[in-house]
Scaffold this active site. Structure first.
Site, PDB file in Angstrom:
ATOM      1  N   LYS A 181       0.841  -1.208   0.000  1.00 22.60           N
ATOM      2  CA  LYS A 181       0.000   0.000   0.000  1.00 22.60           C
ATOM      3  C   LYS A 181       0.881   1.265   0.000  1.00 22.60           C
ATOM      4  O   LYS A 181       2.091   1.176   0.173  1.00 22.60           O
ATOM      5  CB  LYS A 181      -0.929   0.013   1.213  1.00 22.60           C
ATOM      6  CG  LYS A 181      -1.680  -1.285   1.467  1.00 22.60           C
ATOM      7  CD  LYS A 181      -2.879  -1.477   0.558  1.00 22.60           C
ATOM      8  CE  LYS A 181      -3.576  -2.792   0.913  1.00 22.60           C
ATOM      9  NZ  LYS A 181      -4.702  -3.114   0.064  1.00 22.60           N
TER      10      LYS A 181
HETATM   11  C1  LIG Z   1      -5.568  -4.243   0.739  1.00 22.80           C
HETATM   12  C2  LIG Z   1      -7.047  -4.239   0.650  1.00 22.80           C
HETATM   13  C3  LIG Z   1      -7.857  -4.633   1.722  1.00 22.80           C
HETATM   14  C4  LIG Z   1      -7.344  -5.087   3.065  1.00 22.80           C
HETATM   15  O1  LIG Z   1      -6.255  -5.870   3.026  1.00 22.80           O
HETATM   16  P1  LIG Z   1      -5.487  -6.423   4.323  1.00 22.80           P
HETATM   17  O2  LIG Z   1      -4.454  -7.280   3.680  1.00 22.80           O
HETATM   18  O3  LIG Z   1      -6.449  -7.161   5.153  1.00 22.80           O
HETATM   19  O4  LIG Z   1      -4.885  -5.271   5.048  1.00 22.80           O
HETATM   20  C5  LIG Z   1      -9.220  -4.542   1.557  1.00 22.80           C
HETATM   21  N1  LIG Z   1      -9.781  -4.116   0.427  1.00 22.80           N
HETATM   22  C6  LIG Z   1      -9.039  -3.729  -0.630  1.00 22.80           C
HETATM   23  C7  LIG Z   1      -9.726  -3.234  -1.858  1.00 22.80           C
HETATM   24  C8  LIG Z   1      -7.640  -3.807  -0.564  1.00 22.80           C
HETATM   25  O5  LIG Z   1      -6.904  -3.457  -1.619  1.00 22.80           O
END
Ligand SMILES: *Cc1c(COP(=O)(O)O)cnc(C)c1O
Length: 373
Positions: A181
């Site tokens: 992210k």
């Molecule tokens: C990254 C992401 C999440 C959550 O991901 P985690 O790995 O649980 O932190 C949820 N929704 C979207 C659209 C994502 O890209």
């Protein structure tokens, strides 16, 4: 040359703050989580930010905290990462999919009303690839039908919809900090809200259902261990200190790709629209229908360029098909888009040389595909 798909940007400040936590001996429930929450809330301009150990945990608590339960329906997008829909299944609620707008790749707000029933409780838009969904229209529909709105902003910290920060006007929004992210805590997430009761409920649920009165072994509701630890929070504090710089770097990388790919035939660049500020999470192009995306991907990977087909539609995931009977053709825009997307290597410190190499290999892959078919 090998170019990874993503790469976290960890500097001296991150090391300093994480080491300070190690020296402090407070590894969980301490000042770093509080500091991280304050910084995120202030950045977004909301009352409360509740830190949790993943974006998925945050989505679960937001759904549960808003009282969405068995038999309730929540309208959402099938073009997303699976957890934006799984969070309803955890509570035995039902995700009701609405197809996307093929330009923005976000839920088509004009198709929402047709899916509202007496069981609909909420709309859960996803800001896909860091591009805000049409929050103006979504909030309007939600108000008209008295529905809650939970934003999956896991890919969109710092994105703005007509000057409004994503995550600042809905009932709750969730951000995620996995290493790919914009900023990372290793694993982690945040729920943002202006509703202090909801924030309190989420703080209790993330901590085994404890509350501020009563001791460690007093549990006043069903809870989970969704706590963010202090080491992770310290990473987040360091990253929040220069979030704007990080987002600017990422935007510059996206523009550098755009300039290089502008004239490459068969490749559609990310859609840019006025009034919308994208927080660049990934750089995704779309290949023309005549090009075999999977063959292009294999060529890139064979030449050291990591890439990915963001996303596979949620309704076509094996267990969704099994549970709900979805089939190919149910959400044609989502399926068409999903078959053509290609996420290219994208991270803060990608070099000019790496960009040139990615573009060179992609150009060659498309040329070979055209010759082969
Ligand atoms: C990254 C992401 C999440 C959550 O991901 P985690 O790995 O649980 O932190 C949820 N929704 C979207 C659209 C994502 O890209």
């Amino acid at each position: 040359m090998n170019v990874p798909l993503s790469s976290p940007d960890i500097g001296q400040r991150e090391r300093e703050l994480v080491n300070a936590v190690l020296d402090s001996n407070i590894l969980s429930i301490g000042p770093q989580v509080e500091q991280f929450e304050r910084m995120v809330a202030d950045y977004l301009g909301v009352k409360e930010a509740v830190a949790v150990n993943s974006g998925t945990s945050g989505l679960h608590l937001a759904v549960r905290g808003l009282g969405i339960s068995a038999g309730d329906e929540v309208i959402t997008s099938p073009f997303s990462f699976v957890s934006s829909s799984n969070c309803m299944l955890y509570e035995n609620a039902r995700p009701v999919f609405v197809d996307i707008d093929p330009l923005t790749l976000n839920i088509d707000p004009e198709k929402i009303e047709a899916k509202i029933t007496s069981r609909t409780r909420a709309i859960l838009p996803v800001h896909v690839f860091g591009r805000p969904a049409d929050m103006g229209r979504i909030m309007e529909v939600a108000r008209q039908y008295r529905l809650a709105v939970i934003e999956d902003a896991c890919e969109a910290i710092g994105a703005r919809y007509r000057e409004k920060m994503v995550g600042s006007e809905s009932d709750a929004a969730v951000f995620a900090f996995y290493p790919n992210k914009q900023i990372t805590t290793g694993e982690g997430g945040v729920i943002s809200t202006n509703n202090s009761d909801l924030a309190g409920l989420c703080r209790s649920m993330r901590n085994q259902g404890r509350n501020s009165v009563g001791g460690w072994f007093n549990h006043c509701r069903l809870g989970y261990n969704y706590r963010l630890d202090e080491l992770s929070a310290a990473l987040g504090v360091a990253q929040m200190e220069y979030l704007d710089e990080i987002l600017a770097k990422r935007e510059a990388v996206a523009m550098a790709y755009n300039a290089r790919l502008e004239r490459l035939e068969g490749v559609a660049l990310p859609y840019l629209e006025p009034g919308i500020k994208i927080s660049w999470f990934v750089y995704v192009v779309r290949l023309a229908p005549g090009i075999d995306r999977d063959r292009v991907m294999a060529y890139l990977q064979g030449n050291g360029v990591d890439c990915r087909p963001y996303f596979q539609p949620i309704h076509l995931q094996p267990f969704y098909q099994e549970k709900f009977g979805y089939q190919s053709g149910d959400f044609p825009n989502t399926e068409f888009v999903a078959s053509s997307t290609l996420a290219l290597p994208f991270f803060n410190n990608i070099t000019e040389k790496q960009l040139d190499y990615v573009v060179e290999v992609l150009t060659e892959a498309i040329r070979l595909d055209a010759k082969g078919s």
